[in-house]
Scaffold this motif. Structure first.
Motif, PDB file in Angstrom:
ATOM      1  N   MET A   1       0.823  -1.206   0.000  1.00 31.79           N
ATOM      2  CA  MET A   1       0.000   0.000   0.000  1.00 31.79           C
ATOM      3  C   MET A   1       0.861   1.263   0.000  1.00 31.79           C
ATOM      4  SD  MET A   1      -3.328  -0.603   0.165  1.00 31.79           S
ATOM      5  CE  MET A   1      -3.995  -2.199  -0.174  1.00 31.79           C
ATOM      6  N   GLU A   2       2.165   1.120  -0.242  1.00 30.17           N
ATOM      7  CA  GLU A   2       3.055   2.277  -0.228  1.00 30.17           C
ATOM      8  C   GLU A   2       2.664   3.338  -1.240  1.00 30.17           C
ATOM      9  OE1 GLU A   2       7.096   1.132  -0.730  1.00 30.17           O
ATOM     10  OE2 GLU A   2       6.941  -0.423   0.793  1.00 30.17           O
ATOM     11  N   ASP A   3       2.189   2.931  -2.395  1.00 30.85           N
ATOM     12  CA  ASP A   3       1.871   3.887  -3.445  1.00 30.85           C
ATOM     13  C   ASP A   3       0.438   4.402  -3.357  1.00 30.85           C
ATOM     14  OD1 ASP A   3       0.880   1.380  -4.023  1.00 30.85           O
ATOM     15  OD2 ASP A   3       1.364   1.448  -6.152  1.00 30.85           O
ATOM     16  N   LEU A  54     -15.139  13.490   2.532  1.00 29.61           N
ATOM     17  CA  LEU A  54     -15.343  12.527   1.455  1.00 29.61           C
ATOM     18  C   LEU A  54     -13.984  12.326   0.805  1.00 29.61           C
ATOM     19  CD1 LEU A  54     -17.211  10.771  -0.277  1.00 29.61           C
ATOM     20  CD2 LEU A  54     -17.519  12.768  -1.770  1.00 29.61           C
ATOM     21  N   VAL A  55     -13.457  11.117   0.913  1.00 20.45           N
ATOM     22  CA  VAL A  55     -12.103  10.866   0.427  1.00 20.45           C
ATOM     23  C   VAL A  55     -12.104   9.769  -0.628  1.00 20.45           C
ATOM     24  CG1 VAL A  55     -11.010  11.612   2.578  1.00 20.45           C
ATOM     25  CG2 VAL A  55     -11.556   9.193   2.257  1.00 20.45           C
ATOM     26  N   VAL A  56     -11.046   9.793  -1.404  1.00 22.12           N
ATOM     27  CA  VAL A  56     -10.798   8.721  -2.362  1.00 22.12           C
ATOM     28  C   VAL A  56      -9.451   8.103  -2.051  1.00 22.12           C
ATOM     29  CG1 VAL A  56     -12.193   9.752  -4.196  1.00 22.12           C
ATOM     30  CG2 VAL A  56      -9.742  10.227  -4.097  1.00 22.12           C
ATOM     31  N   ALA A  57      -9.337   6.833  -2.353  1.00 16.47           N
ATOM     32  CA  ALA A  57      -8.055   6.137  -2.336  1.00 16.47           C
ATOM     33  C   ALA A  57      -7.628   6.043  -3.795  1.00 16.47           C
ATOM     34  CB  ALA A  57      -8.202   4.748  -1.724  1.00 16.47           C
ATOM     35  N   GLU A  58      -6.407   6.472  -4.049  1.00 13.92           N
ATOM     36  CA  GLU A  58      -5.908   6.548  -5.416  1.00 13.92           C
ATOM     37  C   GLU A  58      -4.554   5.858  -5.501  1.00 13.92           C
ATOM     38  OE1 GLU A  58      -5.917  10.327  -8.157  1.00 13.92           O
ATOM     39  OE2 GLU A  58      -4.167  10.390  -6.836  1.00 13.92           O
ATOM     40  N   ARG A  59      -4.375   5.111  -6.554  1.00 15.54           N
ATOM     41  CA  ARG A  59      -3.087   4.490  -6.838  1.00 15.54           C
ATOM     42  C   ARG A  59      -2.767   4.731  -8.305  1.00 15.54           C
ATOM     43  NH1 ARG A  59      -3.787  -0.841  -5.803  1.00 15.54           N
ATOM     44  NH2 ARG A  59      -3.296  -0.609  -3.617  1.00 15.54           N
ATOM     45  N   GLU A  60      -1.589   5.271  -8.567  1.00 17.60           N
ATOM     46  CA  GLU A  60      -1.124   5.540  -9.931  1.00 17.60           C
ATOM     47  C   GLU A  60      -2.155   6.332 -10.736  1.00 17.60           C
ATOM     48  OE1 GLU A  60       0.028   1.763 -11.531  1.00 17.60           O
ATOM     49  OE2 GLU A  60       1.589   1.470 -10.012  1.00 17.60           O
ATOM     50  N   GLY A  61      -2.775   7.317 -10.080  1.00 17.01           N
ATOM     51  CA  GLY A  61      -3.742   8.178 -10.753  1.00 17.01           C
ATOM     52  C   GLY A  61      -5.123   7.584 -10.923  1.00 17.01           C
ATOM     53  N   ARG A  62      -5.361   6.399 -10.393  1.00 22.56           N
ATOM     54  CA  ARG A  62      -6.650   5.715 -10.564  1.00 22.56           C
ATOM     55  C   ARG A  62      -7.384   5.651  -9.223  1.00 22.56           C
ATOM     56  NH1 ARG A  62      -7.455  -0.318 -10.668  1.00 22.56           N
ATOM     57  NH2 ARG A  62      -9.556  -0.602 -11.434  1.00 22.56           N
ATOM     58  N   VAL A  63      -8.635   6.108  -9.197  1.00 21.83           N
ATOM     59  CA  VAL A  63      -9.455   6.042  -7.990  1.00 21.83           C
ATOM     60  C   VAL A  63      -9.909   4.602  -7.793  1.00 21.83           C
ATOM     61  CG1 VAL A  63     -11.615   6.793  -6.922  1.00 21.83           C
ATOM     62  CG2 VAL A  63     -10.195   8.437  -8.163  1.00 21.83           C
ATOM     63  N   ILE A  64      -9.560   4.024  -6.628  1.00 23.29           N
ATOM     64  CA  ILE A  64      -9.854   2.606  -6.378  1.00 23.29           C
ATOM     65  C   ILE A  64     -10.673   2.375  -5.109  1.00 23.29           C
ATOM     66  CG2 ILE A  64      -7.894   1.743  -7.700  1.00 23.29           C
ATOM     67  CD1 ILE A  64      -6.353   1.479  -5.039  1.00 23.29           C
ATOM     68  N   GLY A  65     -10.991   3.454  -4.390  1.00 25.74           N
ATOM     69  CA  GLY A  65     -11.783   3.300  -3.181  1.00 25.74           C
ATOM     70  C   GLY A  65     -12.278   4.644  -2.697  1.00 25.74           C
ATOM     71  N   ILE A  84     -19.135   9.078  11.981  1.00 27.02           N
ATOM     72  CA  ILE A  84     -19.890   8.048  11.264  1.00 27.02           C
ATOM     73  C   ILE A  84     -19.190   7.790   9.939  1.00 27.02           C
ATOM     74  CG2 ILE A  84     -22.069   7.428  10.166  1.00 27.02           C
ATOM     75  CD1 ILE A  84     -23.487   9.185  12.190  1.00 27.02           C
ATOM     76  N   ILE A  85     -18.911   6.525   9.685  1.00 26.89           N
ATOM     77  CA  ILE A  85     -18.316   6.096   8.416  1.00 26.89           C
ATOM     78  C   ILE A  85     -19.452   5.620   7.519  1.00 26.89           C
ATOM     79  CG2 ILE A  85     -16.797   4.430   7.295  1.00 26.89           C
ATOM     80  CD1 ILE A  85     -15.242   4.269   9.980  1.00 26.89           C
ATOM     81  N   GLU A  86     -19.480   6.135   6.301  1.00 29.75           N
ATOM     82  CA  GLU A  86     -20.524   5.754   5.348  1.00 29.75           C
ATOM     83  C   GLU A  86     -19.929   5.558   3.957  1.00 29.75           C
ATOM     84  OE1 GLU A  86     -24.548   7.783   6.327  1.00 29.75           O
ATOM     85  OE2 GLU A  86     -23.028   9.359   6.288  1.00 29.75           O
ATOM     86  N   ALA A  87     -20.714   4.913   3.120  1.00 33.43           N
ATOM     87  CA  ALA A  87     -20.418   4.795   1.686  1.00 33.43           C
ATOM     88  C   ALA A  87     -19.010   4.271   1.419  1.00 33.43           C
ATOM     89  CB  ALA A  87     -20.656   6.128   0.976  1.00 33.43           C
ATOM     90  N   VAL A  88     -18.626   3.230   2.138  1.00 36.29           N
ATOM     91  CA  VAL A  88     -17.321   2.600   1.896  1.00 36.29           C
ATOM     92  C   VAL A  88     -17.455   1.759   0.631  1.00 36.29           C
ATOM     93  CG1 VAL A  88     -15.571   1.019   2.796  1.00 36.29           C
ATOM     94  CG2 VAL A  88     -16.858   2.507   4.375  1.00 36.29           C
ATOM     95  N   ARG A  89     -16.624   2.045  -0.345  1.00 40.38           N
ATOM     96  CA  ARG A  89     -16.643   1.272  -1.581  1.00 40.38           C
ATOM     97  C   ARG A  89     -15.217   1.034  -2.038  1.00 40.38           C
ATOM     98  NH1 ARG A  89     -21.220   1.608  -0.193  1.00 40.38           N
ATOM     99  NH2 ARG A  89     -23.103   1.605  -1.444  1.00 40.38           N
ATOM    100  N   ILE A  90     -14.990  -0.170  -2.512  1.00 40.92           N
ATOM    101  CA  ILE A  90     -13.697  -0.570  -3.054  1.00 40.92           C
ATOM    102  C   ILE A  90     -13.933  -1.036  -4.489  1.00 40.92           C
ATOM    103  CG2 ILE A  90     -11.728  -2.141  -2.797  1.00 40.92           C
ATOM    104  CD1 ILE A  90     -12.127  -0.139  -0.433  1.00 40.92           C
ATOM    105  N   HIS A  91     -13.108  -0.569  -5.399  1.00 41.64           N
ATOM    106  CA  HIS A  91     -13.226  -0.999  -6.802  1.00 41.64           C
ATOM    107  C   HIS A  91     -13.152  -2.519  -6.850  1.00 41.64           C
ATOM    108  CE1 HIS A  91     -12.354  -1.564 -11.032  1.00 41.64           C
ATOM    109  NE2 HIS A  91     -12.811  -0.331 -11.215  1.00 41.64           N
TER     110      HIS A  91
END
Length: 150
Positions: A1-3, A54-65, A84-91
């Motif tokens: 998960m370094e990148d 509202l956050v995104v997880a991004e790797r190499e310019g691609r939104v993955i979560g 409150i944690i909501e709308a958790v989604r993983i590609h």
């Protein structure tokens, strides 16, 4: 998960976010990439509220979560602040990679920094895999949730 980069969501992320929201049986009934206007409006509201993350997880310019974290000051529990944690989604390509754990860890760490004494979330009754996931991370089932569509 370094990148991996976890950052605030931006308007350019909306198509990827909506695609992830709609990529499961429940989300497919509630979300659609056909018209992104309401999502853009929602992002503007969220971005203007300091209690919303509202956050995104991004790797190499691609939104993955993604996930949304809401900070709620309160009176109960001796004036405790909760999140409150909501709308958790993983590609779909990333499920099982540890990304969900990393996003939840980010949310818990952020909640601590925001002075929260409690982190809570809800999960649809039909999501047994998600329930096991949250329990494995230390969350305990504690309430019955109710909704009233308006």
């Amino acid at each position: 998960m370094e990148d991996l980069v976890i950052r605030p969501a931006a308007e350019d992320d909306i198509p990827a976010l909506v695609a992830m929201l709609a990529d499961d049986p429940l989300g497919a009934r509630r979300d659609s990439p056909d018209d992104l206007t309401p999502y853009r409006t929602a992002l503007q509201r969220l971005s203007g509220d300091p209690h919303q993350h509202l956050v995104v997880a991004e790797r190499e310019g691609r939104v993955i979560g993604t996930l949304q974290l809401t900070i709620i000051p309160g009176l109960s529990r001796r004036g405790a602040t909760r999140s409150i944690i909501e709308a958790v989604r993983i590609h779909s390509d990333e499920r099982g990679s540890g990304l969900g754990t990393r996003l939840i860890e980010w949310a818990v760490e952020t909640s601590r920094r925001e002075g929260c004494q409690l982190v809570q979330l809800t999960s649809d009754k039909s999501r047994a895999d998600a329930h096991r996931f949250y329990e494995r991370l230390g969350f305990e089932p504690s309430h019955i949730g109710f909704k009233l569509p308006l």
